[in-house]
Structures are given as C-alpha cells and as structure tokens.
Write an enzyme that holds these catalytic residues in place. Structure first.
Site, short mmCIF file in Angstrom:
data_model
loop_
_atom_site.label_atom_id
_atom_site.label_comp_id
_atom_site.label_asym_id
_atom_site.label_seq_id
_atom_site.Cartn_x
_atom_site.Cartn_y
_atom_site.Cartn_z
N ALA A 252 -2.21 20.76 47.70
CA ALA A 252 -1.28 20.45 46.61
C ALA A 252 -1.70 19.15 45.93
O ALA A 252 -2.34 18.29 46.53
CB ALA A 252 0.14 20.32 47.16
N LEU B 61 -3.40 18.84 42.85
CA LEU B 61 -4.33 19.01 41.74
C LEU B 61 -3.66 19.78 40.60
O LEU B 61 -3.67 19.35 39.46
CB LEU B 61 -5.60 19.72 42.19
N ASN C 266 7.28 18.99 51.42
CA ASN C 266 6.63 17.68 51.40
C ASN C 266 7.65 16.58 51.69
O ASN C 266 8.45 16.23 50.83
CB ASN C 266 5.96 17.45 50.04
N SER D 147 5.05 12.09 51.32
CA SER D 147 4.39 11.29 50.29
C SER D 147 4.86 9.84 50.39
O SER D 147 6.06 9.58 50.47
CB SER D 147 4.72 11.82 48.90
N THR E 56 -3.00 16.33 57.16
CA THR E 56 -1.94 15.40 56.84
C THR E 56 -1.92 15.10 55.34
O THR E 56 -2.83 15.47 54.62
CB THR E 56 -2.14 14.04 57.56
#
Length: 336
Positions: free
Chosen positions: A62, A64, A172, A175, A245
């Site tokens: 994920a 891009l 997610n 982040s 990761t």
C-alpha cells in the site's frame, strides 16, 4: 526496460511530484497499446494464503496507488497481488509539504504523507472502472480529525464500502504519520477494535455471501514482548493475517545521510533487517496459526528469500520498486 532512463529523469524532480507524474502516466497508458511498455510476463509461482489463491507471492505494498488510479497498469507488471490505499472515510490532504524524501545512497525513503487520499468513495469508483482480474487488497485507515476513541468507526465505515471489491482488507494501525494512530496497537483499545472489525466482517459476509479476510499491518517499532502480546490478541480474535511491517521511526542505520533528520517513517533497504527480525519473532510465536505478509526493504532475490525463510508466506515491495522499477518483479519471482 527503459526504467534506468526514466528514473534518471524522475529523480531530478521533487519526490512527490515524481510520484504524481508516474501515477498520471500509468493511468494514461492503461488499456492502450502503450501498456506494452510496462507489461511483462512472469512465471507462475502459485501460493494459497488466507484462503486466497495467488499466482505468485510478490505483491505491491500500500501507499503507491492510494486512490486505485492505476490498478490495471500495475497489474500488467506481473505482481501476484496489489494493495491499494491507505484510504479513509473522507478525503484529506495529509500533512504539509515537503513530506517525502529520498535517501538515495541508502536506497531508502522517508515519508510523513499523513494518509493523503481522495476518500473511500473515490477509491471504490476507481476500482469499479478497472479491469484487473488479480488479487486486490484494500488498505484502510482513519481520518486525522477523527478522535482516537472513535477511530474504530472510521475502519468500520471503510470496511463496509470496500468489502464487495476486496480480496482482502488490510487494517493500517501502524503509520507513524497520523497522531496517536499507533496507540491502537495494544491493550484494550486494540482488543475493542479487533472485536468490532470481526463483528463487522461476520455481518458483511452474511450480507454479501462471501468471506473477505482481514490482515492487520503493524509497526516494526515494538519490543518483543509487545509483539507477542499483539500476536496473542490477533490469534484470539481470529484475524486472518498480519502484515509485517510498516515504516520505522528509527534512524540508526541512516544517521548522517541527507534528509535522515526528517520526521516520518523510514522505508526501503534500511528497514530490511528490522522487519525481517519482526517476522522471525512472529513466526516463532505463531507457529503457523496466522500467515505473515512480509514487507520492508525487499530489493533483491536474496532479501525476498530472507523474508520467506523468516516465516513470510507472501511478500510486498514499494520503495525498491521506486529505485529499481518493474524489472525487479521479474527478477525476484523468476528464481524465488
């Protein structure tokens, strides 16, 4: 392929401008004769994970293609699967620019993008227009202005909207660029989030008559005991997979390099050993109870094999794709 020349041009530009230009051009060539410029044939190396059949174990991570704008062109390159996003319920502009930096000497990137995306409805619209027939993962997150206590609501909203179109959904919670997001990775708040996600998954399965697996994407910046506690919770809640990761806030291996003092998540080659060690710890703890998708610094056949030897069933690339281009996909898969 032409990528060395293309890279030379792109690396003269600001990293985010180069990224935007790449997305625009990939979007433009999809479904036209020019698609042959990126299309390549790769061997089939079939693998089954989370109940899904993958044509090969190498996927695009994920980040891009956040908005699912060039799924078809990326699919032509030979990836075994593509993960789009991170997407949030509402569009958001992300953090202030500049927010993306190349550490060229280290083959790394630092980003503090902040989940900039056009919102989940826009993503779904783009997926509906695409012709990609491969495995599609959709990575979901929370809006920056949603209080962390209500964060689970954002994940549930996104789940409901992407469920019919996803082969798997990636959650997610790792982040480093969204305030307090990583607090969702432990304790009661994680327990509550996982319970809500599994409840939602069961309801959506009943409604759509299909089961879409859930994978949780984690940070490398946890202690071994924190990792083990998280693994226990994921197994307890019957989560389907773990993506290990995300980026790291550590600068240990890039100290003194240009841009190394910039805040944000570090990815690429400097993350390689760190993410592999996380996979090794998880694999030892999980003993096959939960499949691992390995990501972080894979930029060669050797580093891909290291991730799989550590316990990953599937692997993903992103930063190395920026540095090496589509040829890397074929180079890895051909001998994996």
């Amino acid at each position: 392929m032409l990528y060395p020349l293309i890279r030379q041009f792109l690396f003269q530009l600001d990293p985010e401008k180069a990224h935007e230009l790449t997305i625009q051009q990939l979007k433009r060539i999809a479904g036209t004769p020019l698609e042959y410029l990126v299309r390549q044939s790769v061997p089939t190396k079939a693998v089954t994970c989370m109940g899904i059949a993958f044509k090969n174990p190498l996927g695009l991570a994920a980040g891009l293609d956040k908005n699912g704008e060039c799924i078809d062109a990326l699919g032509a390159m030979g990836f075994g699967f593509i993960e789009v996003g991170t997407v949030t319920p509402h569009a958001q502009i992300g953090n202030e620019k500049p927010r993306l930096f190349r550490l060229t000497k280290a083959y790394g990137l630092i980003n503090r993008m902040g989940f900039n995306n056009k919102g989940v409805d826009n993503l779904v619209n783009n997926i509906q227009k695409s012709h990609f027939g491969g495995v599609l993962g959709i990575n979901i997150g929370k809006n920056k202005d949603t209080p962390i206590e209500q964060g689970k609501d954002d994940y549930l909203i996104c789940m409901e909207k992407v469920y019919p179109y996803a082969n798997y959904i990636a959650v997610n919670i790792s982040s480093p660029n969204t305030p307090q997001l990583t607090t969702l990775q432990s304790g009661e708040i994680l327990d509550d989030l996982l319970r809500a996600i599994k409840d939602k998954q069961a309801k959506l399965q009943e409604y759509h008559h299909k089961y879409v697996p859930i994978a949780v994407k984690i940070t490398p910046d946890m202690t071994e005991s924190e990792l083990i506690q998280m693994a226990d919770l994921l197994v307890q809640h019957k989560i389907d997979g773990i993506i290990a990761t995300n980026t790291t806030t550590s600068r240990e291996l890039v100290h003194g390099l240009d841009h190394s003092s910039q805040s944000g998540g570090l990815s690429g080659r400097p993350l390689q050993l760190m993410s592999t060690e996380v996979i090794r710890i998880l694999s030892s703890k999980l003993q096959g109870k939960l499949p691992i998708i390995g990501v972080g610094g894979i930029d060669s056949l050797i580093s891909a094999r290291e991730k799989m030897a550590a316990g990953a069933t599937l692997i993903q690339i992103y930063s190395s794709f920026i540095f090496h281009g589509p040829r890397l996909i074929k180079d890895i898969i051909s001998d994996l």
